[in-house]
Design a protein around this motif. Structure first.
Motif, PDB file in Angstrom:
ATOM      1  N   ILE A 158       0.814  -1.242  -0.046  1.00  0.00           N
ATOM      2  CA  ILE A 158      -0.009   0.053   0.104  1.00  0.00           C
ATOM      3  C   ILE A 158       0.784   1.321  -0.020  1.00  0.00           C
ATOM      4  O   ILE A 158       0.854   2.125  -0.811  1.00  0.00           O
ATOM      5  CB  ILE A 158      -0.898  -0.042   1.266  1.00  0.00           C
ATOM      6  N   TRP A 159       1.854   1.145   0.889  1.00  0.00           N
ATOM      7  CA  TRP A 159       2.732   2.412   1.007  1.00  0.00           C
ATOM      8  C   TRP A 159       3.499   2.698  -0.245  1.00  0.00           C
ATOM      9  O   TRP A 159       3.603   3.778  -0.908  1.00  0.00           O
ATOM     10  CB  TRP A 159       3.410   2.431   2.169  1.00  0.00           C
ATOM     11  N   ILE A 160       3.919   1.459  -0.946  1.00  0.00           N
ATOM     12  CA  ILE A 160       4.814   1.719  -2.143  1.00  0.00           C
ATOM     13  C   ILE A 160       3.885   2.310  -3.100  1.00  0.00           C
ATOM     14  O   ILE A 160       4.413   3.152  -4.072  1.00  0.00           O
ATOM     15  CB  ILE A 160       5.550   0.391  -2.595  1.00  0.00           C
ATOM     16  N   ARG A 161       2.801   1.633  -3.231  1.00  0.00           N
ATOM     17  CA  ARG A 161       1.688   2.140  -4.351  1.00  0.00           C
ATOM     18  C   ARG A 161       1.292   3.691  -4.163  1.00  0.00           C
ATOM     19  O   ARG A 161       1.487   4.368  -4.905  1.00  0.00           O
ATOM     20  CB  ARG A 161       0.516   1.146  -4.200  1.00  0.00           C
ATOM     21  N   ASN A 162       1.022   4.007  -2.832  1.00  0.00           N
ATOM     22  CA  ASN A 162       0.612   5.456  -2.767  1.00  0.00           C
ATOM     23  C   ASN A 162       1.624   6.370  -2.916  1.00  0.00           C
ATOM     24  O   ASN A 162       1.367   7.441  -3.625  1.00  0.00           O
ATOM     25  CB  ASN A 162       0.129   5.402  -1.038  1.00  0.00           C
ATOM     26  N   PHE A 163       2.748   6.224  -2.722  1.00  0.00           N
ATOM     27  CA  PHE A 163       3.867   7.138  -2.700  1.00  0.00           C
ATOM     28  C   PHE A 163       4.275   7.049  -4.328  1.00  0.00           C
ATOM     29  O   PHE A 163       4.520   8.013  -4.773  1.00  0.00           O
ATOM     30  CB  PHE A 163       4.959   7.057  -1.800  1.00  0.00           C
ATOM     31  N   ALA A 164       4.279   6.076  -4.731  1.00  0.00           N
ATOM     32  CA  ALA A 164       4.748   5.900  -6.182  1.00  0.00           C
ATOM     33  C   ALA A 164       3.528   6.816  -7.077  1.00  0.00           C
ATOM     34  O   ALA A 164       4.143   7.083  -8.100  1.00  0.00           O
ATOM     35  CB  ALA A 164       4.986   4.334  -6.742  1.00  0.00           C
ATOM     36  N   VAL A 165       2.666   6.371  -6.746  1.00  0.00           N
ATOM     37  CA  VAL A 165       1.366   7.172  -7.541  1.00  0.00           C
ATOM     38  C   VAL A 165       1.446   8.392  -7.431  1.00  0.00           C
ATOM     39  O   VAL A 165       1.311   9.515  -8.416  1.00  0.00           O
ATOM     40  CB  VAL A 165       0.001   6.519  -7.380  1.00  0.00           C
ATOM     41  N   LEU A 166       1.719   9.025  -6.166  1.00  0.00           N
ATOM     42  CA  LEU A 166       1.798  10.284  -5.815  1.00  0.00           C
ATOM     43  C   LEU A 166       2.822  11.210  -6.393  1.00  0.00           C
ATOM     44  O   LEU A 166       2.435  12.127  -7.257  1.00  0.00           O
ATOM     45  CB  LEU A 166       1.716  10.566  -4.198  1.00  0.00           C
ATOM     46  N   LEU A 167       3.925  10.574  -6.552  1.00  0.00           N
ATOM     47  CA  LEU A 167       5.095  11.131  -7.013  1.00  0.00           C
ATOM     48  C   LEU A 167       5.058  11.074  -8.860  1.00  0.00           C
ATOM     49  O   LEU A 167       5.369  11.899  -9.311  1.00  0.00           O
ATOM     50  CB  LEU A 167       6.283  10.512  -6.528  1.00  0.00           C
ATOM     51  N   VAL A 193       2.250  11.012 -10.536  1.00  0.00           N
ATOM     52  CA  VAL A 193       1.119  11.962 -10.948  1.00  0.00           C
ATOM     53  C   VAL A 193       1.698  13.462 -10.679  1.00  0.00           C
ATOM     54  O   VAL A 193       1.580  14.211 -11.735  1.00  0.00           O
ATOM     55  CB  VAL A 193      -0.019  11.670 -10.131  1.00  0.00           C
ATOM     56  N   MET A 194       2.404  13.855  -9.735  1.00  0.00           N
ATOM     57  CA  MET A 194       3.079  15.094  -9.707  1.00  0.00           C
ATOM     58  C   MET A 194       3.870  15.346 -10.880  1.00  0.00           C
ATOM     59  O   MET A 194       3.857  16.595 -11.356  1.00  0.00           O
ATOM     60  CB  MET A 194       3.807  15.193  -8.304  1.00  0.00           C
ATOM     61  N   GLU A 195       4.636  14.495 -11.146  1.00  0.00           N
ATOM     62  CA  GLU A 195       5.738  14.516 -12.430  1.00  0.00           C
ATOM     63  C   GLU A 195       4.854  14.643 -13.450  1.00  0.00           C
ATOM     64  O   GLU A 195       5.195  15.575 -14.459  1.00  0.00           O
ATOM     65  CB  GLU A 195       6.610  13.391 -12.428  1.00  0.00           C
ATOM     66  N   LEU A 249      -7.465  14.012  -7.019  1.00  0.00           N
ATOM     67  CA  LEU A 249      -7.871  12.590  -7.448  1.00  0.00           C
ATOM     68  C   LEU A 249      -7.458  11.333  -7.003  1.00  0.00           C
ATOM     69  O   LEU A 249      -8.095  10.558  -6.759  1.00  0.00           O
ATOM     70  CB  LEU A 249      -7.846  12.731  -9.015  1.00  0.00           C
ATOM     71  N   ILE A 250      -6.088  11.534  -6.371  1.00  0.00           N
ATOM     72  CA  ILE A 250      -5.690  10.256  -5.869  1.00  0.00           C
ATOM     73  C   ILE A 250      -6.417   9.781  -4.285  1.00  0.00           C
ATOM     74  O   ILE A 250      -6.967   8.862  -4.261  1.00  0.00           O
ATOM     75  CB  ILE A 250      -4.135  10.466  -5.432  1.00  0.00           C
ATOM     76  N   SER A 251      -6.545  10.953  -3.815  1.00  0.00           N
ATOM     77  CA  SER A 251      -7.393  10.942  -2.475  1.00  0.00           C
ATOM     78  C   SER A 251      -8.597  10.373  -2.859  1.00  0.00           C
ATOM     79  O   SER A 251      -9.327   9.792  -2.028  1.00  0.00           O
ATOM     80  CB  SER A 251      -7.349  12.293  -1.545  1.00  0.00           C
ATOM     81  N   VAL A 296       2.771   0.208 -19.315  1.00  0.00           N
ATOM     82  CA  VAL A 296       3.728   0.111 -20.206  1.00  0.00           C
ATOM     83  C   VAL A 296       3.450   0.269 -21.610  1.00  0.00           C
ATOM     84  O   VAL A 296       4.170   0.990 -22.430  1.00  0.00           O
ATOM     85  CB  VAL A 296       4.025  -1.568 -20.298  1.00  0.00           C
ATOM     86  N   VAL A 297       2.062   0.080 -21.996  1.00  0.00           N
ATOM     87  CA  VAL A 297       1.695   0.656 -23.442  1.00  0.00           C
ATOM     88  C   VAL A 297       1.723   2.130 -23.577  1.00  0.00           C
ATOM     89  O   VAL A 297       1.744   2.598 -24.562  1.00  0.00           O
ATOM     90  CB  VAL A 297       0.126   0.026 -23.457  1.00  0.00           C
ATOM     91  N   GLY A 298       1.297   2.762 -22.607  1.00  0.00           N
ATOM     92  CA  GLY A 298       1.408   4.250 -22.574  1.00  0.00           C
ATOM     93  C   GLY A 298       0.630   4.997 -21.817  1.00  0.00           C
ATOM     94  O   GLY A 298       0.554   6.582 -21.900  1.00  0.00           O
ATOM     95  N   THR A 299      -0.688   4.531 -21.225  1.00  0.00           N
ATOM     96  CA  THR A 299      -1.618   5.438 -20.863  1.00  0.00           C
ATOM     97  C   THR A 299      -1.653   5.628 -19.288  1.00  0.00           C
ATOM     98  O   THR A 299      -1.723   4.707 -18.515  1.00  0.00           O
ATOM     99  CB  THR A 299      -3.023   4.682 -20.865  1.00  0.00           C
ATOM    100  N   TRP A 300      -0.909   6.794 -18.749  1.00  0.00           N
ATOM    101  CA  TRP A 300      -0.301   7.019 -17.466  1.00  0.00           C
ATOM    102  C   TRP A 300      -1.385   7.076 -16.644  1.00  0.00           C
ATOM    103  O   TRP A 300      -1.488   6.637 -15.339  1.00  0.00           O
ATOM    104  CB  TRP A 300       0.675   8.125 -17.296  1.00  0.00           C
ATOM    105  N   GLN A 301      -2.631   7.495 -16.946  1.00  0.00           N
ATOM    106  CA  GLN A 301      -3.978   7.818 -16.213  1.00  0.00           C
ATOM    107  C   GLN A 301      -4.589   6.684 -15.473  1.00  0.00           C
ATOM    108  O   GLN A 301      -5.240   6.761 -14.571  1.00  0.00           O
ATOM    109  CB  GLN A 301      -4.923   8.500 -16.859  1.00  0.00           C
ATOM    110  N   VAL A 302      -4.147   5.430 -15.906  1.00  0.00           N
ATOM    111  CA  VAL A 302      -4.773   4.218 -15.474  1.00  0.00           C
ATOM    112  C   VAL A 302      -4.004   3.961 -13.932  1.00  0.00           C
ATOM    113  O   VAL A 302      -4.624   3.171 -13.314  1.00  0.00           O
ATOM    114  CB  VAL A 302      -4.327   3.023 -16.094  1.00  0.00           C
ATOM    115  N   VAL A 303      -3.103   4.787 -13.598  1.00  0.00           N
ATOM    116  CA  VAL A 303      -2.561   4.734 -12.100  1.00  0.00           C
ATOM    117  C   VAL A 303      -3.811   4.864 -11.182  1.00  0.00           C
ATOM    118  O   VAL A 303      -3.595   4.234 -10.077  1.00  0.00           O
ATOM    119  CB  VAL A 303      -1.286   5.423 -11.813  1.00  0.00           C
ATOM    120  N   PHE A 304      -4.734   5.690 -11.381  1.00  0.00           N
ATOM    121  CA  PHE A 304      -5.829   5.928 -10.466  1.00  0.00           C
ATOM    122  C   PHE A 304      -6.501   4.637 -10.322  1.00  0.00           C
ATOM    123  O   PHE A 304      -7.085   4.520  -9.104  1.00  0.00           O
ATOM    124  CB  PHE A 304      -6.585   7.121 -10.930  1.00  0.00           C
ATOM    125  N   PHE A 305      -6.467   3.929 -11.247  1.00  0.00           N
ATOM    126  CA  PHE A 305      -7.376   2.684 -11.093  1.00  0.00           C
ATOM    127  C   PHE A 305      -6.640   1.547 -10.108  1.00  0.00           C
ATOM    128  O   PHE A 305      -7.361   0.853  -9.528  1.00  0.00           O
ATOM    129  CB  PHE A 305      -7.730   1.942 -12.688  1.00  0.00           C
TER     130      PHE A 305
END
Length: 411
Positions: A30-39, A41-43, A54-56, A102-111
């Motif tokens: 959970i913590w690896i996912r949360n901070f990886a997604v946060l950082l 998305v910010m990038e 939207l992450i929250s 990997v295909v290239g749609t970064w927005q899926v990280v929210f899912f």
């Protein structure tokens, strides 16, 4: 029995060992996912506040929508099987997100956040139900103490681990590790004792009927009704000050905004110590008294933080807030388990959680408005008053010490 022998006896429980190992893997994931997604998305968005918010939303919205439903199904389904499949499905969803990434749609990280958050609303009440089944009542408070201490520990080391892994390996490897952690959690849960086979002699009921029964059960149980009201006002208190911590640091203490991480770290360290203290005194203090004491001290400390512009005093108050938080959380979970029948544990948990989260989110939304209207100091005093109101609500239970009574609900 001494505290040491009671602790050894507790850890000798096969269920306890499996659930703690599973919790360890889950927290890492959970913590690896949360901070990886946060950082990440910010990038990707150049620190767009809306995208970050939207992450929250993805993490907390399922609590409102699925908590009660998940609690109801936790009472219908076999809890071990439910938890194992939730972890497996979470892992599959994470790997599906990884493939799309990997295909290239970064927005899926929210899912990745959304799907695992939804599944956790089915898994978490099932875990509470298993605590009720496999842990003796005399050890429930100790069990909640150890469990809460592990969560508090990850509040400190989790962000560090997540940031290091993302910084060194990037989003793809971080998401992959998350999926592996969920699979390892599912594997650890395989060592849980087998689910009890429930006799099929009961009259068949629908999900809606069982949901209604859950509400009737809570309303009919005076203890749980009072506890639910306490949940709600505690959520109001915590939600109001949660977004305002940055202003305490910058406006009240006149520090740089980066100091907030250290201000919060004080809270996390205190929670670990508080979890240990709660574990030590769990055999001597009843959960309801521990709850009242924790909320009284928290109210006082919140008030001090609101008034103080002295760094050491604010840090001391923040420390004692963190010190008391495990006592509050542990006592509430213990009282839910001891005052709800096994058949209703999932639904009771599913009803209580949205009360707290709903109140917290409402006040988080109003926090900025109240700060503008009344100022930072008064906003913190309002939070302290909500905490004291929570103490007043449970005071009849503290003073009267009624015998535990489990209410039967007609099906």
């Amino acid at each position: 029995m001494s505290q040491e022998s009671a602790f050894k006896d507790f850890l000798s429980n096969r269920f306890v060992r499996a659930i703690l190992l599973s919790g360890l893997f889950l927290q890492l994931g959970i913590w690896i996912r949360n901070f990886a997604v946060l950082l990440f998305v910010m990038e990707q968005t150049n620190e767009d506040p809306f995208a970050v918010s939207l992450i929250s939303v993805a993490e907390y919205a399922p609590i409102f929508i699925f908590s009660i439903i998940g609690g109801t199904f936790a009472d219908r389904w076999r809890p071990k099987r439910t938890m194992v499949w939730c972890d497996i499905l979470s892992s599959i969803s994470v790997f599906a997100v990884l493939l799309t990434l990997v295909v290239g749609t970064w927005q899926v990280v929210f899912f990745a956040m959304l799907i695992s958050s939804i599944l956790s609303q089915f898994s978490q009440p099932s875990g509470m139900k298993l605590f009720k089944v496999h842990v003796p009542e005399a050890q429930l408070q100790m069990g909640m103490s150890i469990y809460q201490t592990m969560f508090a520990l990850f509040m400190i080391i989790g962000p560090v681990i997540g940031t290091i892994i993302y910084g060194n390996f990037g989003i793809t490897i971080s998401i992959a590790i998350t999926g592996v952690m969920f699979l390892l959690s599912a594997f650890a849960l395989m060592f849980l004792p087998a689910d009890k086979v429930v006799e099929a002699s009961r009259e068949k009921t629908t999900v809606i009927q069982e949901l209604v029964q859950g509400f009737k059960y809570v309303v009919s149980n005076r203890f749980l009704t009072i506890l639910g009201a306490n949940f709600f006002v505690a959520g109001l208190a915590i939600g109001l000050i949660q977004p305002l911590g940055i202003f305490i640091v910058t406006q009240q203490l006149h520090m740089d905004k980066e100091f907030l991480q250290w201000f919060m770290a004080v809270n996390g360290v205190a929670m670990i110590i508080g979890g240990g203290i709660a574990l030590a005194v769990s055999k001597k203090i009843s959960p309801i008294r521990m709850l009242a004491a924790g909320m009284i001290i928290n109210a006082l400390m919140i008030s001090i933080i609101g008034f103080s512009n002295i760094l050491w005093l604010s840090i001391a108050a923040q420390f004692f807030c963190g010190l008391m938080m495990p006592a509050i959380q542990i006592s509430i979970n213990t009282m839910i388990l001891t005052n709800a029948e096994e058949a209703f544990v999932g639904r009771v948990n599913g009803i209580m959680t949205p009360l707290f989260m709903g109140a917290m989110v409402i006040m988080m939304g109003l926090a900025g408005v109240l700060k503008q209207l009344f100022g930072l100091t008064i906003s913190y005093q309002i939070s302290a008053i909500f905490m004291l109101l929570g103490v007043l609500l449970v005071m009849p239970l503290v003073l009267n010490k009624p015998a535990k009574k489990q209410v039967k609900v007609d099906i």
